[in-house]
Design a protein around this motif. Sequence first.
Motif, short mmCIF file in Angstrom:
data_model
loop_
_atom_site.label_atom_id
_atom_site.label_comp_id
_atom_site.label_asym_id
_atom_site.label_seq_id
_atom_site.Cartn_x
_atom_site.Cartn_y
_atom_site.Cartn_z
N GLY A 1 5.96 102.51 89.53
CA GLY A 1 6.61 103.58 88.78
C GLY A 1 8.01 103.85 89.27
O GLY A 1 8.38 103.52 90.39
N GLN A 2 8.81 104.49 88.39
CA GLN A 2 10.17 104.89 88.73
C GLN A 2 10.45 106.24 88.11
O GLN A 2 10.06 106.50 86.97
N ASP A 3 11.16 107.08 88.83
CA ASP A 3 11.57 108.36 88.23
C ASP A 3 12.96 108.78 88.70
O ASP A 3 13.17 109.88 89.19
N ASP A 4 13.93 107.90 88.51
CA ASP A 4 15.31 108.25 88.82
C ASP A 4 15.74 109.48 88.00
O ASP A 4 15.38 109.62 86.84
N ALA A 5 16.54 110.34 88.62
CA ALA A 5 17.09 111.46 87.87
C ALA A 5 18.09 110.97 86.83
O ALA A 5 18.06 111.37 85.67
N MET A 6 19.00 110.06 87.25
CA MET A 6 20.05 109.57 86.35
C MET A 6 20.20 108.07 86.55
O MET A 6 20.25 107.59 87.67
N GLU A 7 20.30 107.34 85.45
CA GLU A 7 20.48 105.90 85.53
C GLU A 7 21.51 105.45 84.49
O GLU A 7 21.38 105.76 83.31
N ALA A 8 22.54 104.73 84.96
CA ALA A 8 23.54 104.16 84.06
C ALA A 8 23.27 102.67 83.91
O ALA A 8 23.39 101.91 84.87
#
Length: 218
Positions: free
Chosen positions: A100-107
């Motif tokens: 799983g992944q839960d980055d706040a912000m991803e560009a």
Amino acid sequence: LRCRGFNNHIIGNEITNFDGSAAISVGNGNDPGQGSFCEIAYNDIHDPSDWAYTGNNELRHGIRSTTASNFDNAHKDAWVHHNYFYNFPPKPFPNDYGSGQDDAMEACESAYVWNTDINHEGIRWYFEYNLVEDHQQGHGHVDMKCGGSVLRYNTFRNVFNGRVDLRQGHGNIVESNYMDGGGGIWVSGSNHKIVCNTIVNGGTISVLAGTVAYDGYQ
């Protein structure tokens, strides 16, 4: 929410208990209409839904730009500012990339086309004055995979083992951010500028060799 087209604004919303790709997605796969100048501001994004433990790399991102097949199709000049991200859970299995992944912000979701072309500094995403708090992900609070973007004047508190991650791309700027308790800043790619940041209670600036692959990196 999904932001496509031109000059759209997502402002003042609360988004919680979300799953799937992200609370707010910008662009839409290989669609040539991904547009430009999306503004995302003053939103509260918090407490995503529980992990389903499927083993299929579930996502609980706050804001994410989706993959483009080429530079022309990428959404450019987005402005992400004054948002509040909090209470993001840890990965189900921290040592398993696919759990799983839960980055706040991803560009840039996956930067297939940004690796080698210096001209791809023209994505120009701006992340300013955001607050990320109680984010327990073991990967990245901010994941920047393409070039010409700026991360400045943001505050990260109680962010545990995650980090700001320049995974590849060219010419990004990380400036004047305050980071308390995270993994610091990891730098890959080229021509980045890391200036005037404050990192306390753990975390370093790590300059890595070469350009890290778009996936399989934790």
